[in-house]
Write an enzyme that holds these catalytic residues in place. Structure first.
Site, PDB file in Angstrom:
ATOM      1  N   LYS A 186      -4.919   1.740   4.267  1.00 35.21           N
ATOM      2  CA  LYS A 186      -3.895   1.731   3.209  1.00 35.21           C
ATOM      3  C   LYS A 186      -2.726   2.639   3.601  1.00 35.21           C
ATOM      4  O   LYS A 186      -1.558   2.322   3.348  1.00 35.21           O
ATOM      5  CB  LYS A 186      -4.497   2.184   1.867  1.00 35.21           C
ATOM      6  CG  LYS A 186      -3.466   2.326   0.740  1.00 35.21           C
ATOM      7  CD  LYS A 186      -2.751   1.017   0.471  1.00 35.21           C
ATOM      8  CE  LYS A 186      -1.873   0.933  -0.756  1.00 35.21           C
ATOM      9  NZ  LYS A 186      -0.985   1.951  -1.123  1.00 35.21           N
ATOM     10  N   HIS A 189      -0.669   0.754   5.986  1.00 32.43           N
ATOM     11  CA  HIS A 189       0.067  -0.238   5.185  1.00 32.43           C
ATOM     12  C   HIS A 189       1.337   0.405   4.630  1.00 32.43           C
ATOM     13  O   HIS A 189       2.428  -0.158   4.713  1.00 32.43           O
ATOM     14  CB  HIS A 189      -0.809  -0.760   4.043  1.00 32.43           C
ATOM     15  CG  HIS A 189      -0.058  -1.468   2.961  1.00 32.43           C
ATOM     16  ND1 HIS A 189       0.658  -0.799   1.988  1.00 32.43           N
ATOM     17  CD2 HIS A 189       0.127  -2.792   2.712  1.00 32.43           C
ATOM     18  CE1 HIS A 189       1.240  -1.680   1.191  1.00 32.43           C
ATOM     19  NE2 HIS A 189       0.930  -2.895   1.608  1.00 32.43           N
ATOM     20  N   ASN A 190       1.188   1.575   4.065  1.00 30.66           N
ATOM     21  CA  ASN A 190       2.358   2.230   3.465  1.00 30.66           C
ATOM     22  C   ASN A 190       3.381   2.624   4.521  1.00 30.66           C
ATOM     23  O   ASN A 190       4.580   2.518   4.300  1.00 30.66           O
ATOM     24  CB  ASN A 190       1.927   3.465   2.669  1.00 30.66           C
ATOM     25  CG  ASN A 190       1.372   3.091   1.302  1.00 30.66           C
ATOM     26  OD1 ASN A 190       0.881   1.984   1.118  1.00 30.66           O
ATOM     27  ND2 ASN A 190       1.440   3.997   0.356  1.00 30.66           N
ATOM     28  N   GLU A 193       5.163  -0.365   5.292  1.00 34.49           N
ATOM     29  CA  GLU A 193       6.061  -0.610   4.137  1.00 34.49           C
ATOM     30  C   GLU A 193       7.356   0.213   4.312  1.00 34.49           C
ATOM     31  O   GLU A 193       8.461  -0.311   4.122  1.00 34.49           O
ATOM     32  CB  GLU A 193       5.304  -0.209   2.872  1.00 34.49           C
ATOM     33  CG  GLU A 193       6.078  -0.225   1.578  1.00 34.49           C
ATOM     34  CD  GLU A 193       5.224   0.349   0.424  1.00 34.49           C
ATOM     35  OE1 GLU A 193       4.125  -0.173   0.168  1.00 34.49           O
ATOM     36  OE2 GLU A 193       5.659   1.326  -0.215  1.00 34.49           O
TER      37      GLU A 193
HETATM   38  C1  6PG Z   1       1.580  -0.108  -2.783  1.00 37.14           C
HETATM   39  C2  6PG Z   1       2.566   1.014  -2.539  1.00 37.14           C
HETATM   40  C3  6PG Z   1       2.270   2.224  -3.341  1.00 37.14           C
HETATM   41  C4  6PG Z   1       3.131   3.445  -2.996  1.00 37.14           C
HETATM   42  C5  6PG Z   1       4.569   3.293  -3.309  1.00 37.14           C
HETATM   43  C6  6PG Z   1       5.368   4.580  -3.294  1.00 37.14           C
HETATM   44  O1  6PG Z   1       0.968  -0.481  -1.787  1.00 37.14           O
HETATM   45  O2  6PG Z   1       1.432  -0.617  -3.886  1.00 37.14           O
HETATM   46  O3  6PG Z   1       2.512   1.378  -1.194  1.00 37.14           O
HETATM   47  O4  6PG Z   1       0.944   2.548  -3.078  1.00 37.14           O
HETATM   48  O5  6PG Z   1       2.656   4.504  -3.733  1.00 37.14           O
HETATM   49  O6  6PG Z   1       5.143   2.361  -2.481  1.00 37.14           O
HETATM   50  O7  6PG Z   1       5.476   5.152  -2.029  1.00 37.14           O
HETATM   51  P1  6PG Z   1       6.645   6.214  -1.737  1.00 37.14           P
HETATM   52  O8  6PG Z   1       6.939   6.931  -3.023  1.00 37.14           O
HETATM   53  O9  6PG Z   1       6.119   7.135  -0.699  1.00 37.14           O
HETATM   54  O10 6PG Z   1       7.818   5.404  -1.311  1.00 37.14           O
END
Ligand code: 6PG
Length: 487
Positions: A186, A189-190, A193
């Site tokens: 996870k 994944h982030n 992201e």
């Molecule tokens: C998800 C997101 C989530 C994450 C936000 C905020 O998979 O649903 O990754 O888990 O908390 O995207 O992340 P930041 O505040 O670090 O941008």
């Protein structure tokens, strides 16, 4: 005491917790709920949970008593000490074989620690990534569980029922691996992201600053891109953001938002982990630092009046060609980012002895989560072709895609550099690509420097690997070499 009726319990009724409960109930499970501020429980039962198979509890004892055995309790509280506090409260009330699940964005070493500590008590712990935001939690998130494998058969029917589905009915949820493996995946994944979001921002910057595209034109471009190889949730929401106007002023909302980013830490952890494992994760690192740089707003405003760059001149090339080139630059850089992210997971699996299957992770990310995309289907196919693939770029499909997109990517990089538009993620991706495909890098000189000032030794091109040499470069140094070791 009444016979326990609930299939699973959930602690923490913030929006993610509430939506997961409703999703589970919707799939036929009876859910017992508890929240530290118990008025939340009453509000929930009187509101969104009204008339549903949801058992409201006002104490953890009540929650535990309402659960069928083995008890399964999902903890949806803020990552960190709050999770330990809930575990400490629950553990004495549970029996061997009961299952605790942490569904927050926990740092994976904490999950490893908790899995081991609870195993000593006979309790089975799962740390799971849950991605997809509020909407995903309600309608089908991507779920990435890891921890004690004995817990998985008990939780699997619930998790796979509530997860997003792709290609007909394939759930975006499977067992990731032992200990902190689920939370590690996870975290990556982030990180990915962060990389995707930064790449999209760079594409926006190029089209906006160089071509003068406003929100309406950008809306159109992103709408088109979303119908090509970039088709993904993040491109789709970006298109919609460009289409949104501030109800008061009528201006595009995006133009009114301050250019300084926040972050909660998962991107940073990913980069730290890459440094520890010695895996180049340059694009995600640039994405994290781009957020840090954006946060220096006052410094940047001051510097903008002091430091000079190329004179701002309008773009003189073919506009349509440049838009297509930016699409290619974004696409090629995205391939690099995922190649780096999957290489990190492979290195972690090797280092920790966890079996993280990259193909299975690609499938879990295919739907439900923030980085969901058609592209992840192609990644899944690549790992199906070769589960031991060292680097995604070497898969024949992605190799072809990089070849196809690289002329546009290179044109974008040179235009950006000559016009002074920062594209840290796109340009670092290109540097990685060119570095990775080089059979010879200038590191021979670096090794000579290390040996010159610190007798750190080097290997030679004309001798077998593993033999180390030292040169007395100045005639003043001795012949003693420093030992080779890695800190
Ligand atoms: C998800 C997101 C989530 C994450 C936000 C905020 O998979 O649903 O990754 O888990 O908390 O995207 O992340 P930041 O505040 O670090 O941008």
């Amino acid at each position: 005491m009444a016979t326990p009726t609930a299939d699973i319990g959930l602690i923490g009724l913030a929006v993610m917790g509430e939506n997961l409960v409703l999703n589970m109930e919707d799939h036929g499970f009876t859910v017992a709920v508890f929240n530290r501020t118990t008025s939340r429980v009453d509000e929930f039962l009187a509101g969104r949970a009204k008339g549903k198979k949801i058992v409201g509890c006002h104490s953890v004892e009540e929650l535990v008593a309402s659960l069928k055995r083995p008890r399964k309790i999902m903890i949806m509280v803020k990552a960190g000490s709050a999770v330990d506090a809930v575990i400490d409260q629950l553990a004495p009330l549970l029996e061997p074989g009961d299952i605790l699940i942490d569904g927050g964005n926990t740092h994976h070493p904490d999950t490893t620690r908790r899995t081991r500590a609870l195993k000593e008590k006979g309790l089975l712990f799962i740390g799971t990534g849950v991605s997809g935001g509020e909407e995903g939690a309600l309608r089908g998130p991507s779920i990435m569980p890891g921890g004690n494998p004995d817990a998985w058969p008990h939780v699997k029917p619930i998790f796979q029922a509530i997860a997003a589905k792709v290609d007909g009915n394939v759930p975006c949820c499977d067992w990731v691996g032992p200990e902190g493996a689920g939370h590690f995946v996870k975290m990556v994944h982030n990180g990915i992201e962060y990389g995707d979001m930064q790449l999209i921002c760079e594409a926006y910057h190029l089209l906006h600053a160089l071509l003068g595209f406003g929100a309406d034109a950008l809306h159109e471009v992103f709408d088109r891109w979303n119908r090509g190889p970039l088709d993904s949730y993040l491109i789709e929401i970006t298109r919609d953001i460009f289409g949104y106007r501030d109800p008061e002023s009528g201006q595009p909302m995006v133009d009114l938002i301050l250019d300084t980013a926040g972050q909660k830490g998962t991107g940073k952890w990913t980069v730290i982990s890459s440094a520890e494992l010695g895996v180049p994760l340059t694009l995600i690192a640039e994405a994290v630092y781009a957020r840090c740089l954006s946060a220096l707003k006052e410094e940047r405003v001051r510097a903008s009046g002091i430091l000079k760059g190329p004179a701002v001149e309008s773009f003189s090339g073919n506009v349509q060609q440049f838009v297509d080139d930016v699409e290619m630059a974004l696409y090629a850089s995205k391939i690099i980012s995922y190649a780096q992210g999957f290489a990190l997971m492979r290195a972690m699996a090797r280092e920790s002895g966890w079996t993280i299957e990259n193909g299975s992770v690609a499938l879990m990310w295919r739907g439900g989560c923030i980085i969901r995309s058609a592209f992840l289907g192609k990644i899944k196919e690549a790992f199906d072709r070769n589960p031991a693939l060292d680097n995604l770029m070497l898969d024949p499909y992605f190799q072809g895609e990089l070849e196809r997109s690289q002329s546009g990517w290179r044109r974008v990089a040179s235009v950006a550099v000559s016009h002074g538009i920062p594209i840290p993620a796109m340009s670092s991706a290109l540097a990685y690509y060119d570095g990775y495909r080089s059979d010879r890098l200038p590191t021979n000189l670096l090794q000579a420097q290390r040996d010159y000032f610190g007798a750190h030794t080097y290997e030679r091109t004309d001798r077998p690997r593993g033999e180390f040499f030292h040169t007395n470069w100045t005639g003043r140094g001795g012949t003693t070499a420093s030992t080779t070791y890695n800190a």
